[in-house]
Design a protein around this motif. Structure first.
Motif, PDB file in Angstrom:
ATOM      1  N   LEU A  17       0.854  -1.182   0.000  1.00 42.98           N
ATOM      2  CA  LEU A  17       0.000   0.000   0.000  1.00 42.98           C
ATOM      3  C   LEU A  17       0.890   1.231   0.000  1.00 42.98           C
ATOM      4  O   LEU A  17       2.015   1.186   0.512  1.00 42.98           O
ATOM      5  CB  LEU A  17      -0.901   0.057   1.237  1.00 42.98           C
ATOM      6  CG  LEU A  17      -2.151  -0.806   1.296  1.00 42.98           C
ATOM      7  CD1 LEU A  17      -2.808  -0.685   2.675  1.00 42.98           C
ATOM      8  CD2 LEU A  17      -3.146  -0.428   0.209  1.00 42.98           C
ATOM      9  N   ARG A  18       0.370   2.312  -0.544  1.00 40.23           N
ATOM     10  CA  ARG A  18       1.075   3.583  -0.436  1.00 40.23           C
ATOM     11  C   ARG A  18       0.164   4.597   0.236  1.00 40.23           C
ATOM     12  O   ARG A  18      -0.915   4.890  -0.274  1.00 40.23           O
ATOM     13  CB  ARG A  18       1.516   4.124  -1.793  1.00 40.23           C
ATOM     14  CG  ARG A  18       2.419   5.355  -1.641  1.00 40.23           C
ATOM     15  CD  ARG A  18       2.972   5.858  -2.947  1.00 40.23           C
ATOM     16  NE  ARG A  18       2.033   6.688  -3.667  1.00 40.23           N
ATOM     17  CZ  ARG A  18       2.386   7.634  -4.552  1.00 40.23           C
ATOM     18  NH1 ARG A  18       3.669   7.843  -4.802  1.00 40.23           N
ATOM     19  NH2 ARG A  18       1.472   8.338  -5.186  1.00 40.23           N
ATOM     20  N   LEU A  19       0.603   5.105   1.355  1.00 40.44           N
ATOM     21  CA  LEU A  19      -0.122   6.147   2.058  1.00 40.44           C
ATOM     22  C   LEU A  19       0.369   7.507   1.585  1.00 40.44           C
ATOM     23  O   LEU A  19       1.543   7.685   1.273  1.00 40.44           O
ATOM     24  CB  LEU A  19       0.083   6.023   3.561  1.00 40.44           C
ATOM     25  CG  LEU A  19      -0.255   4.677   4.197  1.00 40.44           C
ATOM     26  CD1 LEU A  19      -0.086   4.767   5.714  1.00 40.44           C
ATOM     27  CD2 LEU A  19      -1.649   4.220   3.840  1.00 40.44           C
ATOM     28  N   SER A  20      -0.561   8.448   1.569  1.00 37.91           N
ATOM     29  CA  SER A  20      -0.236   9.823   1.224  1.00 37.91           C
ATOM     30  C   SER A  20      -0.710  10.732   2.348  1.00 37.91           C
ATOM     31  O   SER A  20      -1.693  10.432   3.028  1.00 37.91           O
ATOM     32  CB  SER A  20      -0.905  10.236  -0.080  1.00 37.91           C
ATOM     33  OG  SER A  20      -0.477   9.431  -1.156  1.00 37.91           O
ATOM     34  N   CYS A  21      -0.029  11.834   2.500  1.00 35.45           N
ATOM     35  CA  CYS A  21      -0.433  12.839   3.479  1.00 35.45           C
ATOM     36  C   CYS A  21      -0.265  14.197   2.815  1.00 35.45           C
ATOM     37  O   CYS A  21       0.866  14.626   2.552  1.00 35.45           O
ATOM     38  CB  CYS A  21       0.392  12.734   4.738  1.00 35.45           C
ATOM     39  SG  CYS A  21       0.054  14.013   5.955  1.00 35.45           S
ATOM     40  N   ALA A  22      -1.383  14.832   2.523  1.00 33.24           N
ATOM     41  CA  ALA A  22      -1.373  16.134   1.873  1.00 33.24           C
ATOM     42  C   ALA A  22      -1.455  17.228   2.925  1.00 33.24           C
ATOM     43  O   ALA A  22      -2.269  17.151   3.850  1.00 33.24           O
ATOM     44  CB  ALA A  22      -2.537  16.243   0.905  1.00 33.24           C
ATOM     45  N   ALA A  23      -0.623  18.230   2.774  1.00 32.32           N
ATOM     46  CA  ALA A  23      -0.570  19.332   3.735  1.00 32.32           C
ATOM     47  C   ALA A  23      -1.055  20.617   3.095  1.00 32.32           C
ATOM     48  O   ALA A  23      -0.803  20.874   1.914  1.00 32.32           O
ATOM     49  CB  ALA A  23       0.848  19.509   4.243  1.00 32.32           C
ATOM     50  N   SER A  24      -1.745  21.409   3.882  1.00 24.72           N
ATOM     51  CA  SER A  24      -2.160  22.724   3.416  1.00 24.72           C
ATOM     52  C   SER A  24      -1.070  23.728   3.750  1.00 24.72           C
ATOM     53  O   SER A  24      -0.185  23.468   4.551  1.00 24.72           O
ATOM     54  CB  SER A  24      -3.464  23.130   4.098  1.00 24.72           C
ATOM     55  OG  SER A  24      -3.251  23.271   5.495  1.00 24.72           O
TER      56      SER A  24
END
Length: 122
Positions: A17-24
């Protein structure tokens, strides 16, 4: 900074799996980014972190050689590529951000995403 983690799901042992974390925000590149996880009934534990430029990373012994952290500062996103998953990797995974140097203790991180559930079946 606000963080939004995604990419969790159900996978069989040995899968990926590949997790992503998008930041503002416009200062993403100023933050050290970390991944932590928390299994039911257990404390939150360190998984991996990456410094501001992406040149330095560290991993928990339990995931070393199987997980890879990376970041794309142009996209304000940090990733966690998880390979050879094991049932004991089942947990809610959180991304977190802090200023300064890389760190492994969750109390050293200021900002947290909402978590994404990873379930690995045997």
């Amino acid at each position: 900074v606000q963080l939004q983690a995604s990419g969790g799901g159900l996978v069989q042992a040995g899968g990926s799996l590949r997790l992503s974390c998008a930041a503002s925000g416009r200062t993403f590149s100023s933050y050290v980014m970390g991944w932590f996880r928390q299994a039911p009934g257990k404390e939150r534990e360190f998984v991996s972190d990456i410094n501001m430029s992406g040149a330095r990373t560290s991993y928990a012994d339990s995931v070393k050689g199987r997980f890879t952290i990376s970041r794309d500062n142009a996209k304000n996103t940090v990733y966690l590529q998880m390979n050879s998953l094991k049932p004991e990797d089942t947990a809610v995974y959180y991304c977190a951000a802090k200023l300064g140097t890389i760190a492994v203790h969750p109390t050293q991180y200021l900002y947290w995403g909402q978590g994404t559930l990873v379930t690995v079946s045997s």
